[in-house]
Design a protein around this motif. Structure first.
Motif, short mmCIF file in Angstrom:
data_model
loop_
_atom_site.label_atom_id
_atom_site.label_comp_id
_atom_site.label_asym_id
_atom_site.label_seq_id
_atom_site.Cartn_x
_atom_site.Cartn_y
_atom_site.Cartn_z
N GLU A 188 121.59 66.05 -35.14
CA GLU A 188 122.14 67.44 -35.33
C GLU A 188 121.05 68.21 -36.03
O GLU A 188 121.32 67.86 -37.54
N SER A 189 120.28 69.13 -35.63
CA SER A 189 119.47 70.04 -36.73
C SER A 189 119.06 71.33 -35.94
O SER A 189 118.37 71.11 -34.64
N GLY A 190 119.37 72.40 -36.48
CA GLY A 190 118.83 73.71 -35.84
C GLY A 190 117.32 73.92 -35.88
O GLY A 190 116.81 75.00 -35.62
N GLU A 191 116.62 73.03 -36.92
CA GLU A 191 115.33 73.29 -37.36
C GLU A 191 114.23 72.47 -36.74
O GLU A 191 113.15 72.82 -36.40
N LEU A 192 114.85 71.59 -35.70
CA LEU A 192 113.98 70.51 -34.95
C LEU A 192 114.36 70.82 -33.42
O LEU A 192 115.24 70.81 -32.97
N ASP A 193 113.14 70.73 -32.64
CA ASP A 193 113.55 70.75 -31.34
C ASP A 193 113.71 69.54 -30.81
O ASP A 193 113.71 68.26 -31.42
N SER A 194 113.89 69.34 -29.40
CA SER A 194 114.44 67.93 -29.08
C SER A 194 113.48 66.85 -29.09
O SER A 194 113.76 65.57 -29.25
N SER A 195 112.23 67.14 -28.91
CA SER A 195 111.19 66.00 -29.05
C SER A 195 111.28 65.47 -30.39
O SER A 195 110.77 64.40 -30.50
N GLU A 196 111.34 66.31 -31.46
CA GLU A 196 111.37 65.81 -32.65
C GLU A 196 112.50 65.07 -33.18
O GLU A 196 112.59 63.98 -33.93
N LYS A 197 113.61 65.52 -32.46
CA LYS A 197 115.13 64.89 -32.69
C LYS A 197 114.80 63.39 -32.11
O LYS A 197 115.30 62.47 -32.55
N GLU A 198 113.99 63.30 -30.89
CA GLU A 198 113.96 62.00 -30.05
C GLU A 198 113.08 60.96 -30.96
O GLU A 198 113.32 59.79 -31.02
N LYS A 199 112.14 61.77 -32.03
CA LYS A 199 111.44 60.77 -32.71
C LYS A 199 112.63 60.10 -33.85
O LYS A 199 112.15 58.85 -34.22
N ILE A 200 113.50 60.66 -34.55
CA ILE A 200 114.33 60.21 -35.29
C ILE A 200 115.27 59.09 -34.51
O ILE A 200 115.39 58.23 -35.09
N VAL A 201 115.52 59.40 -33.32
CA VAL A 201 116.27 58.48 -32.46
C VAL A 201 115.45 57.04 -32.58
O VAL A 201 115.95 56.10 -32.63
N ARG A 202 114.17 57.16 -31.82
CA ARG A 202 113.48 55.98 -31.72
C ARG A 202 113.28 55.39 -33.01
O ARG A 202 113.04 53.97 -33.19
N ALA A 203 113.16 56.16 -34.33
CA ALA A 203 113.12 55.43 -35.83
C ALA A 203 114.37 54.60 -35.77
O ALA A 203 114.28 53.56 -36.51
N ILE A 204 115.52 55.13 -35.61
CA ILE A 204 116.79 54.51 -35.65
C ILE A 204 117.00 53.09 -34.75
O ILE A 204 117.26 52.05 -35.33
N GLU A 205 116.61 53.43 -33.58
CA GLU A 205 116.52 52.25 -32.74
C GLU A 205 115.33 51.18 -32.97
O GLU A 205 115.78 49.95 -32.77
N LYS A 206 114.68 51.14 -33.91
CA LYS A 206 113.54 50.38 -34.15
C LYS A 206 114.20 49.19 -35.71
O LYS A 206 113.60 48.40 -35.79
N ILE A 207 115.36 49.84 -35.92
CA ILE A 207 115.91 49.06 -37.02
C ILE A 207 116.36 47.79 -36.44
O ILE A 207 117.44 47.90 -35.65
N ASP A 208 115.89 46.77 -36.86
CA ASP A 208 116.29 45.41 -36.23
C ASP A 208 117.68 44.77 -36.49
O ASP A 208 118.28 44.16 -35.80
#
Length: 231
Positions: A188-208
């Protein structure tokens, strides 16, 4: 089926906290019982044993939620409705005996209204010293703590090249399943678009490393976690 029943108990416990102050969570200086919640549960078990009360069927799903009010130094059960079952009758009878000990205190500063959760499976021969119902639940946690989780997430974010993210704060919500795996990630962030938010999601998913899931009676549960993060 057993896990489903345990989850129901857990969510009932949460609703208790919202509706009224839970007895186990009362600060020591406001707890109206002499010796606090630990002493109350010990006394409750003592009267169950000494008065030869009979246990119920000892199913983990059995519980009674008592709404308590302290009036003139006496504990009163003020539930609007009572079920005609073993668990309810057992607590009502035992609570009457506890009242005879005269350990309730309704002086100024003491909590007079609260809720007590009674799980009959925890009493009689298997009762443990220091018991409280709060100790039955353990929150989900990341090995090494939340700072270690943030550190690993930060390392993963370095490769995502998020635009205009320096100093930006975002709110991250996700679920931790029974195996400790993260899913249903939302940023959740009013400053980021959906593609930038998706990058954060991918970073979380990469935590093994997996989380240690939330548990109730040592049974794993699905839980929701919320985290504020500065990029």
């Amino acid at each position: 089926m057993m896990k489903k029943l345990i989850k129901i108990i857990f969510f009932l416990s949460i609703s208790v906290f919202v509706k009224a102050q839970t007895f186990d969570l009362l600060p020591e200086d406001t707890n109206p019982y002499e010796g606090g919640s630990v002493q109350f549960y010990k006394d409750l078990n003592d009267v169950l044993v000494k008065n030869n009360f009979k246990p119920c069927s000892n199913r983990p799903s059995e519980m009674f939620l008592a709404d308590i009010e302290i009036v003139n130094g006496d504990g009163k059960i003020v539930n609007k409705k009572f079920n005609d079952d073993c668990v309810t009758k057992l607590f009502l009878n035992a609570f009457q005996e506890v009242n005879k000990l005269k350990k309730w205190n309704d002086s100024s500063g003491k909590q007079r209204k609260f809720s007590i959760i009674f799980y009959p499976i925890d009493y009689f021969s298997i009762f443990k010293e220091g018991y409280t119902t709060e100790g039955l639940k353990k929150e989900a946690h990341f090995p090494g703590g939340i700072e270690e989780f943030k550190k690993q997430l930060g390392n993963n974010l370095k490769n995502q090249k998020i635009k205009n993210a320096v100093g930006l704060k975002v709110m991250i919500r996700f679920k931790v399943n029974q195996e400790g795996i993260i899913n249903n990630i939302h940023v959740e962030s009013g400053e980021l678009d959906s593609s930038e938010k998706e990058k954060i999601v991918r970073a979380i998913e990469k935590i093994d490393k997996k989380w240690n899931p939330e548990t109730f009676r040592e049974q794993p549960l699905i839980s929701t976690y919320q985290l504020s993060l500065s990029l």
